[in-house]
Design an enzyme around this catalytic site. Structure first.
Site, short mmCIF file in Angstrom:
data_model
loop_
_atom_site.label_atom_id
_atom_site.label_comp_id
_atom_site.label_asym_id
_atom_site.label_seq_id
_atom_site.Cartn_x
_atom_site.Cartn_y
_atom_site.Cartn_z
N LYS A 35 0.82 28.44 -20.30
CA LYS A 35 1.61 27.21 -20.45
C LYS A 35 0.91 26.25 -21.40
O LYS A 35 -0.29 26.42 -21.69
CB LYS A 35 1.80 26.57 -19.07
CG LYS A 35 0.49 26.19 -18.39
CD LYS A 35 0.71 25.82 -16.94
CE LYS A 35 -0.61 25.42 -16.29
NZ LYS A 35 -0.48 25.20 -14.85
N ARG A 38 4.24 19.16 -4.68
CA ARG A 38 4.85 19.14 -6.01
C ARG A 38 6.19 19.85 -5.90
O ARG A 38 7.19 19.21 -5.63
CB ARG A 38 3.90 19.79 -7.03
CG ARG A 38 4.29 19.55 -8.47
CD ARG A 38 3.19 19.93 -9.45
NE ARG A 38 2.90 21.37 -9.48
CZ ARG A 38 1.95 21.91 -10.24
NH1 ARG A 38 1.20 21.15 -11.03
NH2 ARG A 38 1.73 23.20 -10.24
N HIS A 76 0.60 27.04 -4.46
CA HIS A 76 -0.38 26.54 -5.42
C HIS A 76 -1.37 25.64 -4.69
O HIS A 76 -0.97 24.77 -3.92
CB HIS A 76 0.34 25.77 -6.53
CG HIS A 76 -0.53 25.39 -7.69
ND1 HIS A 76 -1.39 26.28 -8.30
CD2 HIS A 76 -0.68 24.22 -8.36
CE1 HIS A 76 -2.02 25.67 -9.30
NE2 HIS A 76 -1.62 24.42 -9.35
N ARG A 111 -3.92 34.20 -10.55
CA ARG A 111 -3.14 33.40 -11.51
C ARG A 111 -4.03 32.42 -12.26
O ARG A 111 -3.78 31.22 -12.26
CB ARG A 111 -2.12 32.63 -10.67
CG ARG A 111 -0.72 32.61 -11.20
CD ARG A 111 0.23 32.04 -10.18
NE ARG A 111 -0.16 30.77 -9.63
CZ ARG A 111 -0.02 30.41 -8.35
NH1 ARG A 111 0.53 31.22 -7.49
NH2 ARG A 111 -0.41 29.23 -7.95
N TYR A 139 -12.97 0.23 -37.41
CA TYR A 139 -12.09 -0.80 -36.87
C TYR A 139 -12.77 -1.60 -35.76
O TYR A 139 -13.46 -1.05 -34.91
CB TYR A 139 -10.83 -0.16 -36.29
CG TYR A 139 -9.90 0.45 -37.31
CD1 TYR A 139 -9.32 -0.32 -38.30
CD2 TYR A 139 -9.60 1.81 -37.26
CE1 TYR A 139 -8.45 0.25 -39.23
CE2 TYR A 139 -8.73 2.39 -38.18
CZ TYR A 139 -8.16 1.61 -39.16
OH TYR A 139 -7.30 2.17 -40.06
N CYS A 142 -11.03 6.79 -35.76
CA CYS A 142 -9.77 6.41 -36.39
C CYS A 142 -8.72 7.49 -36.12
O CYS A 142 -9.00 8.48 -35.46
CB CYS A 142 -9.94 6.23 -37.89
SG CYS A 142 -11.31 5.16 -38.37
N ASP A 182 -7.46 9.62 -38.30
CA ASP A 182 -7.67 10.84 -39.09
C ASP A 182 -9.14 11.14 -39.38
O ASP A 182 -9.45 12.16 -39.97
CB ASP A 182 -6.94 10.72 -40.42
CG ASP A 182 -5.53 10.18 -40.24
OD1 ASP A 182 -4.80 10.76 -39.42
OD2 ASP A 182 -5.19 9.17 -40.88
C1 LIG Z 1 -1.54 25.74 -14.19
C2 LIG Z 1 -1.31 26.56 -13.00
C3 LIG Z 1 -2.20 27.60 -12.67
C4 LIG Z 1 -3.51 27.82 -13.37
O1 LIG Z 1 -4.41 26.81 -13.03
P1 LIG Z 1 -5.91 26.85 -13.56
O2 LIG Z 1 -6.59 25.78 -12.81
O3 LIG Z 1 -5.84 26.58 -15.03
O4 LIG Z 1 -6.41 28.21 -13.28
C5 LIG Z 1 -1.84 28.43 -11.63
N1 LIG Z 1 -0.69 28.23 -10.93
C6 LIG Z 1 0.15 27.24 -11.21
C7 LIG Z 1 1.38 27.05 -10.39
C8 LIG Z 1 -0.12 26.36 -12.23
O5 LIG Z 1 0.71 25.35 -12.50
#
Ligand SMILES: *Cc1c(COP(=O)(O)O)cnc(C)c1O
Length: 378
Positions: free
Chosen positions: A39, A137, A171, A226, A271, A318, A320
């Site tokens: 992602k 979530r 998660h 994951r 700046y 800055c 750039d």
């Molecule tokens: C982003 C995400 C992960 C991976 O998380 P990390 O901390 O980068 O390993 C796994 N599961 C879900 C649902 C996520 O949103």
């Protein structure tokens, strides 16, 4: 591509990605599936080349945040199963089916909407049931007092026509922090699995372990892990024991000094004149700024790395460019390569150092690197 002529670039090592992939897979028992998280443009590394490499390495699944990210991979020819972890409007169900994309299903109303759409357009949509065991979530709410209702609703969702519930997942919100809370979440997940099974439904792929859980809690692996950040060579938390796994940062960011000038003591730099030079100073102008994702908050607080050592960012960053003090590095001249994130033979400038300065995590600093920085794959 020739970096000689480049202003600022990122070197992405697919060999290091492979190394991390094998290191993480080495933690899991034979037969455990592996979902590589790609992602947010593969955490800033470039989703298509990373996904193609993961496919070549044998990843079982890829994880993305939204439909556009999934379609980008399919259009690039990636055939590995892809799970969308966020919500996709049910109106796009036909696209999901057509591109063979798996959708996270986070409540009964959403499941019904997906089912209705799929029945209209035909085919079967593969879904993974998402359980909220404490992240608050997305997902069927699986707390002790909502567990039975969640089980009933998940069973109803699974039975809807047009949907194939291949997987179920949750998660962790604090796997790099609290073992106690992570195990509470895991127990809730096991509880919901058992209750749904009692209603006659099992799932081919049960998964919950993000990077932190993959590194710390083998008991949570189930059918698939994951990891995201660990694939890219970073620990989810700066305080984690590096001995847990040999992870190598996949991306290094470099920039080529535009010019070096000697400026007298008493001169303000950049700046807002936040830094007035205490001594006569050799200032290197480095062509990276917040327009590249190099944070303005680094002003006067971070260094860049040269083969001879570190050079502090002097004055404000800055859009750039930024200025660094190379008075003590006489070998730095126009054209010298400044390591923004990465290493030289003698030192390191880790993303984590920038994260500490910004009071954030490596994830964010990787994701904010903009398109202006070309990614070069090695
Ligand atoms: C982003 C995400 C992960 C991976 O998380 P990390 O901390 O980068 O390993 C796994 N599961 C879900 C649902 C996520 O949103």
């Amino acid at each position: 591509m020739d970096t000689q002529t480049m202003r600022t670039w990122a070197e992405v090592s697919l060999d290091r990605l492979a190394h991390n992939y094998h290191a993480l897979r080495g933690l899991t028992p034979y037969g455990t599936k592996f979902m590589g998280l790609v992602k947010a443009d593969a955490y800033g590394h470039g989703a298509v080349p990373i996904a193609q490499k993961l496919e070549e390495l044998g990843a079982d699944y890829l994880g993305v945040a939204c439909l556009a990210e999934a379609v980008e991979l399919r259009q690039a020819g990636v055939q590995t199963p892809i799970l969308i972890l966020g919500g996709t409007p049910a109106a796009y169900a036909a696209e999901l089916v057509r591109y063979h994309i798996t959708q996270a299903c986070y409540d009964l109303d959403y499941a019904k909407a997906l089912s209705a759409q799929v029945q209209e357009t035909g085919g079967t949509l593969t879904v993974h049931i998402q359980c909220d065991t404490g992240m608050s979530r997305l997902g069927f709410l699986c707390h002790e007092d909502t567990m039975e209702q969640a089980a009933q609703e998940i069973a109803q969702a699974v039975e809807l026509p047009g949907l194939h519930a291949e997987g179920i997942f949750t998660h962790f919100s604090d796997a790099d922090g609290s073992e106690e809370y992570t195990m509470l979440q895991f127990d809730r997940f096991l509880d919901i699995l058992q209750r749904v099974q009692a209603l006659g439904h099992t799932f081919a792929i049960r998964h919950c372990a993000n990077s932190a859980a993959t590194l710390l809690y083998p008991a949570t692996y189930l059918d698939m892990v994951r990891p995201g950040i660990a694939l890219y060579g970073h620990f989810p938390d700066g305080n984690m024991d590096p001995a847990l796994c040999d992870l190598q940062p996949v991306m290094e960011v470099k920039s080529r000094v535009v010019t070096v000038r000697t400026v007298p003591a008493g001169t303000p730099v950049s700046y807002g004149r936040t830094n007035v030079l205490q001594r006569q100073t050799r200032l290197a102008v480095v062509p990276i700024g917040y327009g590249d994702g190099y944070c303005r908050g680094f002003s006067n607080r971070l260094s860049v790395l040269f083969p001879g050592g570190q050079a502090p960012v002097t004055g404000r960053v800055c859009m750039d460019m930024c200025m660094v003090d190379v008075t003590d590095l006489p070998e730095v001249t126009e054209g010298s390569v400044a390591v923004i994130y990465g290493h030289t033979e003698n030192g390191e400038q880790p993303v984590e150092a920038g994260a500490t300065v910004m009071n954030t995590i490596s994830y964010e600093l990787l994701c904010v690197l903009t398109r202006r920085i070309p990614r070069i794959y090695r």
